[in-house]
Design an enzyme around this catalytic site. Sequence first.
Site, PDB file in Angstrom:
ATOM      1  N   GLY A  14       0.638  -1.130   0.035  1.00 14.60           N
ATOM      2  CA  GLY A  14      -0.181  -0.086   0.050  1.00 14.60           C
ATOM      3  C   GLY A  14       0.927   1.448  -0.068  1.00 14.60           C
ATOM      4  O   GLY A  14       0.295   2.367   0.002  1.00 14.60           O
ATOM      5  N   HIS A  69       6.869   2.074  -1.783  1.00 13.02           N
ATOM      6  CA  HIS A  69       8.109   1.221  -1.605  1.00 13.02           C
ATOM      7  C   HIS A  69       8.222   0.322  -2.715  1.00 13.02           C
ATOM      8  O   HIS A  69       9.351  -0.148  -3.321  1.00 13.02           O
ATOM      9  CB  HIS A  69       7.976   0.261  -0.291  1.00 13.02           C
ATOM     10  CG  HIS A  69       9.216  -0.595  -0.003  1.00 13.02           C
ATOM     11  ND1 HIS A  69      10.156  -0.069   0.581  1.00 13.02           N
ATOM     12  CD2 HIS A  69       9.094  -1.718  -0.044  1.00 13.02           C
ATOM     13  CE1 HIS A  69      11.100  -0.913   0.818  1.00 13.02           C
ATOM     14  NE2 HIS A  69      10.427  -2.160   0.544  1.00 13.02           N
ATOM     15  N   ARG A 118       4.463 -17.754 -10.965  1.00  8.53           N
ATOM     16  CA  ARG A 118       5.546 -17.472 -11.950  1.00  8.53           C
ATOM     17  C   ARG A 118       6.861 -18.282 -11.320  1.00  8.53           C
ATOM     18  O   ARG A 118       8.051 -18.103 -11.965  1.00  8.53           O
ATOM     19  CB  ARG A 118       5.862 -16.013 -12.089  1.00  8.53           C
ATOM     20  CG  ARG A 118       4.795 -15.179 -13.002  1.00  8.53           C
ATOM     21  CD  ARG A 118       4.601 -13.839 -12.976  1.00  8.53           C
ATOM     22  NE  ARG A 118       3.778 -13.259 -13.658  1.00  8.53           N
ATOM     23  CZ  ARG A 118       2.572 -13.140 -13.366  1.00  8.53           C
ATOM     24  NH1 ARG A 118       1.909 -13.723 -12.603  1.00  8.53           N
ATOM     25  NH2 ARG A 118       1.518 -12.654 -14.446  1.00  8.53           N
TER      26      ARG A 118
END
Length: 162
Positions: free
Chosen positions: A86, A89, A128
């Site tokens: 959120g 960063h 992935r």
Amino acid sequence: MSGQGAPTAEPIDCHDLRVAVVAATWHEVVMDGLIAGAQRALDDHKVEAPVVVRVPGTFELAVVAGALAKEGYDAIVALGVVIRGGTPHFEYVCSAATDGLNRVALDHGVPVGFGVLTCDTEEQALDRAGLDGSAEDKGYEATAAALATAVTLKRIKRHLRG
């Protein structure tokens, strides 16, 4: 799916290459999958005695990749994962890792396989990571790309020397 259009290539013999893998430790399950995929690629390409170095996080990959490049490795594979949160960063770490690893490759003339997952969710990262049930194996793909590029660079150097 991002894996669509990926090239297909048979493994090539890279037994004469010195290869290092630098891998972050955050998101242990994802990282275990990426490292296992890299190891499969190294085995398929017949790389002998690759070095694996662990770092705390994705941000630290570039500085260690740079140190490995200075030590004369023919190819380096960088593995990490950053999952959006959120705060900004995510963007800072992704940008720093991408720019830093690119700089290592360009400054040292050493291919750096970019196996850094930048995902919105943990589920995307798991999909992935090359785990059972994953749609993609980015550890394998990044390693194969670094090895193919290292072989290409060796061919160029041999051609220029005559």
